[in-house]
Scaffold this active site. Structure first.
Site, PDB file in Angstrom:
ATOM      1  N   THR A 116     -39.745  23.751   8.975  1.00  0.00           N
ATOM      2  CA  THR A 116     -38.513  22.942   8.990  1.00  0.00           C
ATOM      3  C   THR A 116     -37.634  23.284  10.203  1.00  0.00           C
ATOM      4  O   THR A 116     -36.792  22.480  10.582  1.00  0.00           O
ATOM      5  CB  THR A 116     -37.672  23.120   7.689  1.00  0.00           C
ATOM      6  OG1 THR A 116     -37.330  24.494   7.560  1.00  0.00           O
ATOM      7  CG2 THR A 116     -38.431  22.679   6.458  1.00  0.00           C
ATOM      8  N   GLY A 117     -37.835  24.460  10.804  1.00  0.00           N
ATOM      9  CA  GLY A 117     -37.050  24.829  11.992  1.00  0.00           C
ATOM     10  C   GLY A 117     -37.513  24.063  13.228  1.00  0.00           C
ATOM     11  O   GLY A 117     -38.580  23.441  13.224  1.00  0.00           O
ATOM     12  N   TYR A 159     -36.522  26.185  -7.015  1.00  0.00           N
ATOM     13  CA  TYR A 159     -35.803  26.733  -5.855  1.00  0.00           C
ATOM     14  C   TYR A 159     -34.771  27.772  -6.291  1.00  0.00           C
ATOM     15  O   TYR A 159     -34.689  28.871  -5.743  1.00  0.00           O
ATOM     16  CB  TYR A 159     -35.111  25.588  -5.097  1.00  0.00           C
ATOM     17  CG  TYR A 159     -34.169  26.056  -4.027  1.00  0.00           C
ATOM     18  CD1 TYR A 159     -34.664  26.547  -2.814  1.00  0.00           C
ATOM     19  CD2 TYR A 159     -32.790  26.046  -4.215  1.00  0.00           C
ATOM     20  CE1 TYR A 159     -33.795  27.000  -1.835  1.00  0.00           C
ATOM     21  CE2 TYR A 159     -31.930  26.498  -3.244  1.00  0.00           C
ATOM     22  CZ  TYR A 159     -32.435  26.967  -2.058  1.00  0.00           C
ATOM     23  OH  TYR A 159     -31.577  27.422  -1.090  1.00  0.00           O
TER      24      TYR A 159
HETATM   25  C1  UD1 Z   1     -27.639  22.936  -1.594  1.00  0.00           C
HETATM   26  C2  UD1 Z   1     -28.614  23.403  -0.554  1.00  0.00           C
HETATM   27  C3  UD1 Z   1     -29.385  24.564  -1.030  1.00  0.00           C
HETATM   28  C4  UD1 Z   1     -28.392  25.644  -1.384  1.00  0.00           C
HETATM   29  C5  UD1 Z   1     -27.438  25.120  -2.419  1.00  0.00           C
HETATM   30  C6  UD1 Z   1     -26.373  26.158  -2.646  1.00  0.00           C
HETATM   31  C7  UD1 Z   1     -29.302  21.704   1.008  1.00  0.00           C
HETATM   32  C8  UD1 Z   1     -30.306  20.673   1.357  1.00  0.00           C
HETATM   33  N1  UD1 Z   1     -29.506  22.315  -0.161  1.00  0.00           N
HETATM   34  O1  UD1 Z   1     -28.274  22.398  -2.743  1.00  0.00           O
HETATM   35  O2  UD1 Z   1     -30.236  25.077  -0.040  1.00  0.00           O
HETATM   36  O3  UD1 Z   1     -29.043  26.770  -1.842  1.00  0.00           O
HETATM   37  O4  UD1 Z   1     -26.791  23.974  -1.942  1.00  0.00           O
HETATM   38  O5  UD1 Z   1     -25.301  25.646  -3.294  1.00  0.00           O
HETATM   39  O6  UD1 Z   1     -28.358  21.970   1.745  1.00  0.00           O
HETATM   40  N2  UD1 Z   1     -26.832  13.982  -3.055  1.00  0.00           N
HETATM   41  C9  UD1 Z   1     -26.466  12.645  -3.027  1.00  0.00           C
HETATM   42  N3  UD1 Z   1     -26.985  11.866  -2.038  1.00  0.00           N
HETATM   43  C10 UD1 Z   1     -27.850  12.339  -1.087  1.00  0.00           C
HETATM   44  C11 UD1 Z   1     -28.211  13.699  -1.129  1.00  0.00           C
HETATM   45  C12 UD1 Z   1     -27.673  14.498  -2.127  1.00  0.00           C
HETATM   46  O7  UD1 Z   1     -25.712  12.175  -3.887  1.00  0.00           O
HETATM   47  O8  UD1 Z   1     -28.274  11.560  -0.221  1.00  0.00           O
HETATM   48  C13 UD1 Z   1     -26.218  14.827  -4.079  1.00  0.00           C
HETATM   49  C14 UD1 Z   1     -27.180  15.723  -4.828  1.00  0.00           C
HETATM   50  O9  UD1 Z   1     -27.754  15.059  -5.932  1.00  0.00           O
HETATM   51  C15 UD1 Z   1     -26.244  16.857  -5.241  1.00  0.00           C
HETATM   52  C16 UD1 Z   1     -25.254  16.944  -4.068  1.00  0.00           C
HETATM   53  O10 UD1 Z   1     -25.322  15.705  -3.403  1.00  0.00           O
HETATM   54  O11 UD1 Z   1     -25.546  16.531  -6.413  1.00  0.00           O
HETATM   55  C17 UD1 Z   1     -25.583  18.030  -3.086  1.00  0.00           C
HETATM   56  O12 UD1 Z   1     -26.955  17.913  -2.749  1.00  0.00           O
HETATM   57  P1  UD1 Z   1     -27.617  18.739  -1.561  1.00  0.00           P
HETATM   58  O13 UD1 Z   1     -26.817  18.577  -0.330  1.00  0.00           O
HETATM   59  O14 UD1 Z   1     -29.065  18.392  -1.524  1.00  0.00           O
HETATM   60  O15 UD1 Z   1     -27.380  20.239  -2.020  1.00  0.00           O
HETATM   61  P2  UD1 Z   1     -27.691  21.053  -3.376  1.00  0.00           P
HETATM   62  O16 UD1 Z   1     -28.779  20.430  -4.163  1.00  0.00           O
HETATM   63  O17 UD1 Z   1     -26.364  21.294  -4.023  1.00  0.00           O
END
Ligand code: UD1
Length: 315
Positions: free
Chosen positions: A36-37, A142
């Site tokens: 991924t990097g 995870y």
């Molecule tokens: C994230 C991190 C993870 C970290 C964790 C710690 C990422 C990709 N994942 O997980 O590595 O360990 O925080 O708190 O940074 N969502 C949407 N629309 C989108 C994408 C996501 O609504 O297009 C929502 C997801 O369902 C979730 C929230 O946004 O409710 C955050 O999602 P995401 O950014 O993927 O992070 P986490 O799953 O919280």
């Protein structure tokens, strides 16, 4: 000057750590599988030694750690949904590789390993903000993997006297976070959509909340954890200590970009946590940490970077 290994140093958070360490005049080695990097994340940091390899291979871990004073173990497949779809691949990257790094660090006499833990470990425990002494409740492979590697670190401190510190990250965002996959962090995906005038997707009703943390705050917390005394074996939250819903986040980002784009709402994601917010009093007490860049300022930097990155890609 000390020698630092940043695993996952070609990734989003790792590249910011490598850059800051090099700026402070330290010797920096990066180990990254480039799954991924990206090499270009380090293109502007000329003094970094680069080792391409998969730390799930013990020989790679031994080579990576040789001669290092500090190991900042950031390498991971950092995605909840990706771990739900392919738990074996993410287990290999998040647990097998971490154990290899710990064994190699123990054998090489490394001074301290600082590990990238995750707030995902807390899961849906109802109490907010999340304190490090709460029982963990992982909801996804995870989250479980991040917790296991954190506990491996603590065990290495107890069993072998290897100093380890786990920093639990809370939704880190900033420049170089890749919006290129559906697994990407939500802020990078929202920024990309708004700059293209597309509708971003919200999974669920958008009422879920997160403690979004600008990457410079995390870099500061992690580097403090390398130097602080009496932190071996500790687990410490590093975040802003605040939370915001996705609906509100989109409103703020629309304001910064100058758009008024609405979201498309879809079913909630499996393994998703409803609310997340850190208690950062332990980081304040043990590390002297305080958030230096607030959310809105961090969002402005991030959106500026996304704009210039997109412009560069078009040239
Ligand atoms: C994230 C991190 C993870 C970290 C964790 C710690 C990422 C990709 N994942 O997980 O590595 O360990 O925080 O708190 O940074 N969502 C949407 N629309 C989108 C994408 C996501 O609504 O297009 C929502 C997801 O369902 C979730 C929230 O946004 O409710 C955050 O999602 P995401 O950014 O993927 O992070 P986490 O799953 O919280």
């Amino acid at each position: 000057m000390a020698a630092y290994l940043v695993t996952g140093g070609a990734g989003f958070i790792g590249s910011h750590l490598a850059e800051e360490l090099a700026r402070r005049g330290h010797a920096v080695r990066v180990a990254d599988s480039l799954i991924t990097g990206k090499r270009r994340n380090l293109a502007h940091v000329s003094s970094v030694e680069f080792l391409e390899g998969d730390l799930a291979d013990q020989a790679v871990a031994v080579r990576a750690v040789a001669g290092m004073d500090y190991v900042l173990h950031q390498a991971a497949i950092p995605s909840v949904p990706r771990s739900v779809e392919d738990p074996i691949a993410s287990n290999r990257a998040n647990i097998d590789a971490s154990l290899n790094v710990l064994v190699a660090a123990r054998d090489a006499g490394v001074k301290r390993v600082v590990y990238a833990g995750s707030s995902a470990a807390y899961g849906d425990t109802p109490t907010l903000p999340k304190r490090e002494d709460m029982p963990p409740h992982p909801l996804s492979p995870y989250a479980l993997q991040k917790l296991v590697a954190e506990q491996y670190g603590q065990m290495f401190t107890r069993l072998y006297g290897l100093e380890t510190v786990a920093i639990r990250y809370f939704n880190v965002f900033g420049p170089r976070q890749d919006p290129g996959s559906p697994y990407s962090g939500v802020i990078s995906l929202f920024a990309d959509a708004l700059l293209e005038g597309r509708q971003p997707t919200i999974y669920g009703d958008g009422g879920q909340t997160r403690d979004f943390t600008y990457v410079a705050n995390v870099v500061d917390g992690v580097l403090r954890a390398c130097e602080a005394s009496s932190v071996a074996g500790e687990v410490i939250n590093v975040a802003t200590g605040d939370r915001i819903s996705l609906n509100e986040l989109l409103r703020v980002m629309n304001g910064i970009v100058g758009t008024n784009v609405r979201a498309i709402f879809k079913e909630p994601r499996a393994g998703d946590v409803k609310d997340s917010q850190a208690d950062i009093s332990k980081a304040r007490a043990l590390l002297g940490y305080r958030p230096i860049v607030p959310l809105e300022e961090g969002l402005r930097h991030t959106i500026d970077w996304c704009r210039s990155d997109r412009a560069a890609a078009e040239r």
